[in-house]
Design a protein around this motif. Structure first.
Motif, PDB file in Angstrom:
ATOM      1  N   LYS A 254       6.830   5.334  -1.802  1.00  0.00           N
ATOM      2  CA  LYS A 254       6.580   7.030  -2.650  1.00  0.00           C
ATOM      3  C   LYS A 254       4.739   6.532  -3.236  1.00  0.00           C
ATOM      4  CE  LYS A 254      10.282   7.711  -5.004  1.00  0.00           C
ATOM      5  NZ  LYS A 254      11.207   6.976  -3.610  1.00  0.00           N
ATOM      6  N   THR A 255       4.958   5.156  -3.330  1.00  0.00           N
ATOM      7  CA  THR A 255       3.662   4.848  -4.418  1.00  0.00           C
ATOM      8  C   THR A 255       2.745   4.572  -3.679  1.00  0.00           C
ATOM      9  OG1 THR A 255       5.172   4.023  -6.057  1.00  0.00           O
ATOM     10  CG2 THR A 255       3.011   3.573  -6.347  1.00  0.00           C
ATOM     11  N   GLU A 256       2.976   3.807  -2.350  1.00  0.00           N
ATOM     12  CA  GLU A 256       1.871   3.661  -0.889  1.00  0.00           C
ATOM     13  C   GLU A 256       0.897   5.748  -1.055  1.00  0.00           C
ATOM     14  OE1 GLU A 256       0.823   0.933  -1.000  1.00  0.00           O
ATOM     15  OE2 GLU A 256      -0.889   2.125   0.392  1.00  0.00           O
ATOM     16  N   VAL A 257       2.154   6.331  -0.696  1.00  0.00           N
ATOM     17  CA  VAL A 257       1.393   7.484  -0.444  1.00  0.00           C
ATOM     18  C   VAL A 257       0.806   7.849  -1.422  1.00  0.00           C
ATOM     19  CG1 VAL A 257       2.397   9.897   0.208  1.00  0.00           C
ATOM     20  CG2 VAL A 257       3.276   8.142   1.713  1.00  0.00           C
ATOM     21  N   TYR A 258       1.413   7.965  -3.079  1.00  0.00           N
ATOM     22  CA  TYR A 258       0.434   8.374  -4.114  1.00  0.00           C
ATOM     23  C   TYR A 258      -0.821   7.747  -4.175  1.00  0.00           C
ATOM     24  CZ  TYR A 258       5.175   9.061  -6.190  1.00  0.00           C
ATOM     25  OH  TYR A 258       6.631   9.599  -6.695  1.00  0.00           O
ATOM     26  N   LEU A 259      -1.124   6.143  -3.751  1.00  0.00           N
ATOM     27  CA  LEU A 259      -2.145   6.319  -3.667  1.00  0.00           C
ATOM     28  C   LEU A 259      -3.369   5.873  -2.342  1.00  0.00           C
ATOM     29  CD1 LEU A 259      -1.090   2.016  -4.547  1.00  0.00           C
ATOM     30  CD2 LEU A 259      -2.341   3.474  -5.836  1.00  0.00           C
ATOM     31  N   GLN A 260      -2.553   6.495  -2.055  1.00  0.00           N
ATOM     32  CA  GLN A 260      -3.612   7.143  -0.782  1.00  0.00           C
ATOM     33  C   GLN A 260      -4.181   7.918  -0.426  1.00  0.00           C
ATOM     34  OE1 GLN A 260      -3.002   5.713   3.477  1.00  0.00           O
ATOM     35  NE2 GLN A 260      -1.768   3.476   2.790  1.00  0.00           N
ATOM     36  N   ALA A 261      -3.131   9.184  -1.196  1.00  0.00           N
ATOM     37  CA  ALA A 261      -3.687  10.312  -1.678  1.00  0.00           C
ATOM     38  C   ALA A 261      -4.742  10.593  -2.207  1.00  0.00           C
ATOM     39  CB  ALA A 261      -2.095  11.835  -1.376  1.00  0.00           C
ATOM     40  N   ALA A 262      -4.098  10.055  -3.605  1.00  0.00           N
ATOM     41  CA  ALA A 262      -5.308   9.627  -4.780  1.00  0.00           C
ATOM     42  C   ALA A 262      -6.665   9.563  -4.309  1.00  0.00           C
ATOM     43  CB  ALA A 262      -4.821   8.615  -5.760  1.00  0.00           C
ATOM     44  N   ALA A 263      -6.329   8.009  -3.450  1.00  0.00           N
ATOM     45  CA  ALA A 263      -8.050   7.824  -2.619  1.00  0.00           C
ATOM     46  C   ALA A 263      -8.844   8.770  -2.146  1.00  0.00           C
ATOM     47  CB  ALA A 263      -7.799   6.505  -1.720  1.00  0.00           C
TER      48      ALA A 263
END
Ligand code: ADP
Ligand code: ZN
Ligand code: ZN
Length: 759
Positions: A254-263
């Motif tokens: 999930k964290t990887e998804v958050y990171l890419q969405a945030a970017a």
């Protein structure tokens, strides 16, 4: 309690105009309770809702926030004074955050000023903040080689300063780096020659300045993650503010998804807000954001409860100015003044730390959902074990659902065993806290140089009665929740509906006389473990240990580096940790959390067990989880064993619906406290009687009774629980009755809307 608008000043002033006043500002004056006064706006001053201003108040000056601009068509009753000045030359609070504050104040029945305190934190509103500055040396004129050589022979120090500045990319360096006070006279001489300029600049106090974050690049997403990212970005692009529940098993990425969405959101020039349960408990999440955006220093701001005033001031302003575009923090960060907010992420949305347990008792996740709607931002609620509130909202179609079913690294979820402690052979040396099987499992891991996490569930060490021989817990006939034992009257009481029963002398189930539960603290368990595993390196994590600054971080670092073998802790260690060498998670006493008079007890236990189990087997070797329990048949334990979040939710929502518990109703707690028991009791009785008359019949209110924790901090506590379909019915009517009661100084009355704590 409601904000009252009074106009004008007390003393006569010649500053007012007697004629027609066109515009006036309603100002909420900083202070404890709500004071809203009207002031005239000087002609050359342009202000709007959300500006911070200085105003005259009686014989002194005060600061406040402009609530709204009002039109007065005729002469006012009282003369109005003018606003003295604006504190900053821009609005400090956005209109959306003003709306959020007003909404929350009404919903949670607290003075607006209390919500404003959350939005404009103390170090920011304090006027005489000291902004730290440092001295800078800036290159004004580049010397020619010839000049530099000449200078080098006459004044080597000055030449050195120039060379240093020429080598720097920006041509400006802190005096401290150039050579400190020893270089000051050389710099002054250069300044006189017009080669450099000395100036002061605010020094940004970065709370993570000393930490190193290795830059990371985006991982190749798997299909499930790709889909989740697409859904989030689509919502963002179409301005869809409907919350997206991201339900992904522990380790699903999930964290990887958050990171890419945030970017992606940031690349479009928008801001991102990330809420985490508690920074010190989730250091890895913060580190991953810092690392991913390491190329853009200062773009990620951390709002931390342990920040110094200066750090908080700087981080807040950095976000407010738009320098930091990603803000990460615990529940209070929800009010961060992120500019042009595009995305909110609430990580571990089920976590109970999102609910503030002192006034204002708001729920961070719920207000985040509202803020997203007000600002037109998208919002993602992520969890492996979503709250029943959120799952219910998915069923109602208010939230959409995206799932991650697989672990991102292809690992299997750990195998979970439930041990029935009523029949399980216990290890003699461990004084009964460990079964023989758990002890052997730990020894096996220690031999293989693997790591172990042991959880001691201490939540709600309540005075529920549990039989140590058969595990039976005495529950309420009407609510199916554990009854709480009141020593003074030797009664068992239900704290939701008020049902009472005489405490049994022997266990109604097995006849054992040893029915009063004795607790075992973490410290004692640590000693026992050290005796059982004399060569193992054991570390304990509980509130006592983590009271020391950075203690938790150091403990976790030691564990990560395998300088520790066994980590023993309370629910603190269940959150978001990722240690590849942990192959065994043991839960010493799974059921304690079930023995509390709280409709969410089963949900919390399920979440705790599932989360802590998710810490096992994140590396190459499969993980194993051993749960010791006296109630192996409990739904929370059985569904956790199978990692079956859906099954648990289905079952538990059925029960909640049957008893009309949240999310099918709102439960609120009214508490009366006093150092005098009879005063507290009398006030509670009186209030209860009036509420019976004032509340509509659909609101259920329990009889006033001593709280499960009936005395704390020298005060006696009485409480009523209210169940309603609309929360606002309770906030409006109860807060009005509290005001009408006008209780004396020695009585404190609090109202907790959507309570999560019934103790
Ligand atoms: P969650 O937040 O859902 O518990 P994490 O984000 O901690 O899961 O991810 C678990 C592990 O999987 C981490 O070590 C992470 O680096 C790794 N991971 C995440 N996404 C991927 C991916 N697409 N490919 C490879 N590894 C991944
Ligand atoms: Zn028994
Ligand atoms: Zn009951």
């Amino acid at each position: 309690m409601r904000a009252q608008s009074r106009s004008g000043s007390l003393a006569m002033q010649d500053l007012f105009s007697e004629g027609v006043i066109s515009r006036a500002a309603q100002v909420l004056v900083d202070g404890l309770s709500d004071m809203v006064l009207d002031y005239t706006i000087p002609e050359n001053m342009s202000i709007e809702r959300g500006w911070r201003v200085e105003v005259p108040l009686r014989n002194r000056k005060a600061t406040g926030t402009v609530l709204r601009i009002v039109q007065h068509t005729g002469p006012t009753q009282h003369p109005m004074k003018p606003i003295l000045r604006t504190i900053e030359d821009a609005p400090v609070v956005s209109p959306e955050l003003m709306d959020l504050a007003e909404w929350a104040a009404a919903y949670y029945a607290v003075p607006l000023e209390q919500m404003m305190r959350c939005i404009v934190p103390e170090p920011v509103r304090r006027e005489h903040h000291e902004e730290k500055t440092h001295q800078l040396v800036c290159l004004v004129k580049k010397p020619s080689d010839e000049e530099l050589n000449r200078l080098g022979s006459r004044a080597p120090r000055q030449a050195g300063v120039l060379r240093y500045l020429m080598a720097s990319e920006s041509g400006r360096e802190a005096l401290a780096d150039v050579g400190g006070t020893a270089a000051l006279s050389a710099c002054r001489a250069l300044e006189r020659r017009g080669m450099v300029r000395l100036c002061r600049e605010p020094l940004h106090r970065d709370p993570t300045a000393k930490e190193q974050y290795a830059p990371t690049s985006p991982l190749q997403l798997n299909e499930e993650q790709e889909h989740a990212l697409r859904v989030i970005l689509h919502a963002q692009q179409t301005g869809d503010t409907r919350p997206i529940l991201l339900q992904g098993v522990t380790g699903s990425g999930k964290t990887e998804v958050y990171l890419q969405a945030a970017a992606r959101v940031m690349a479009e020039g928008k801001g991102v807000l990330i809420l985490v349960p508690e920074i010190s408990l989730t250091p890895q999440t913060v580190a991953r954001f810092k690392g991913r955006f390491a190329q853009e220093p200062g773009v990620v701001a951390i709002l931390h409860s342990a920040l110094s005033d200066g750090e908080r001031f700087d981080e807040w302003h950095s976000i407010h100015r738009g320098r930091a575009r990603i803000a990460i923090g615990p529940r209070s960060a929800l009010f961060a003044p992120v500019r042009n907010l595009g995305l909110i992420i609430v990580d571990e949305e089920h976590d109970s730390s999102y609910k503030q347990e002192n006034s204002p008792r708001y729920h961070g996740r719920d207000l985040a959902v509202l803020r997203a709607r007000m600002e037109g931002a998208s919002i993602v609620l992520g969890s492996a074990t979503p709250s029943l509130e959120s799952l219910h909202n998915v069923r109602l179609g208010k939230y959409s659902l995206v799932r991650l079913e697989k672990r991102a690294d292809g690992q299997r979820l750990p195998l979970t065993r439930v041990l029935d402690m009523r029949s399980e052979p216990k290890d003699k040396r461990s004084m009964g806290i460990m079964s023989e099987r758990l002890r052997r499992a730990i020894e096996e891991r220690l031999e293989k140089q693997q790591q172990v996490i042991l959880l001691l569930n201490r939540r709600g060490f309540a005075r529920a009665l549990q039989c140590p021989d058969c595990g039976h817990v005495v529950t309420c006939e009407h609510c199916a929740l554990p009854l709480t034992y009141h020593l003074t009257e030797n009664r068992l009481v239900c704290h939701i509906c008020g049902y009472r029963a005489v405490a049994p002398r022997v266990c109604p189930e097995c006849g054992s006389k040893a029915i009063l539960l004795e607790g075992c603290g973490t410290q004692k368990v640590e000693q026992i473990l050290m005796r059982c595993f004399p060569t193992a390196r054991i570390r304990r994590v509980d509130a006592d240990v983590t009271a020391r600054k950075n203690a938790l971080r150091d403990i976790l670092e030691d564990f990560r580096a395998h300088r520790t073998d066994i980590l023993l802790g309370t629910q603190m260690i269940s959150k978001g940790l990722d240690f590849p060498r942990v192959t065994l998670v043991g839960v010493l006493n799974a059921d304690l959390g079930l023995c509390v008079p709280d409709p969410r007890a089963a949900e919390r236990t399920f979440q705790l067990l599932t989360q802590v189990a998710g810490r096992a087997g994140r590396g190459e070797v499969d993980g194993e989880v051993i749960i010791q329990t006296y109630s192996p048949q409990a739904a929370a334990i059985q569904y956790a064993r199978r990692h079956d979040t859906d099954g648990f939710a289905e079952n538990e929502l059925g029960l909640r619906a049957k008893f009309a518990f949240p999310p099918f109703s709102h439960l609120s707690v009214l508490t009366v406290r006093s150092t005098h028991e009879d005063m507290a009791s009398f006030a509670a009785e009186t209030l209860h009687k009036r509420l019976l008359a004032a509340l509509p019949p659909e609101v259920e209110i329990s009889d006033p009774m001593p709280a499960p924790i009936s005395k704390a901090y020298g005060q006696y506590r009485f409480q009523c629980v209210l169940k309603s379909q609309r929360a606002r019915t309770v906030s409006d009517i109860v807060s009005a009755e509290i005001t009408r009661l006008g209780a004396g100084d020695d009585i404190t009355i609090t109202l907790d809307i959507d309570a999560y704590n019934f103790m």
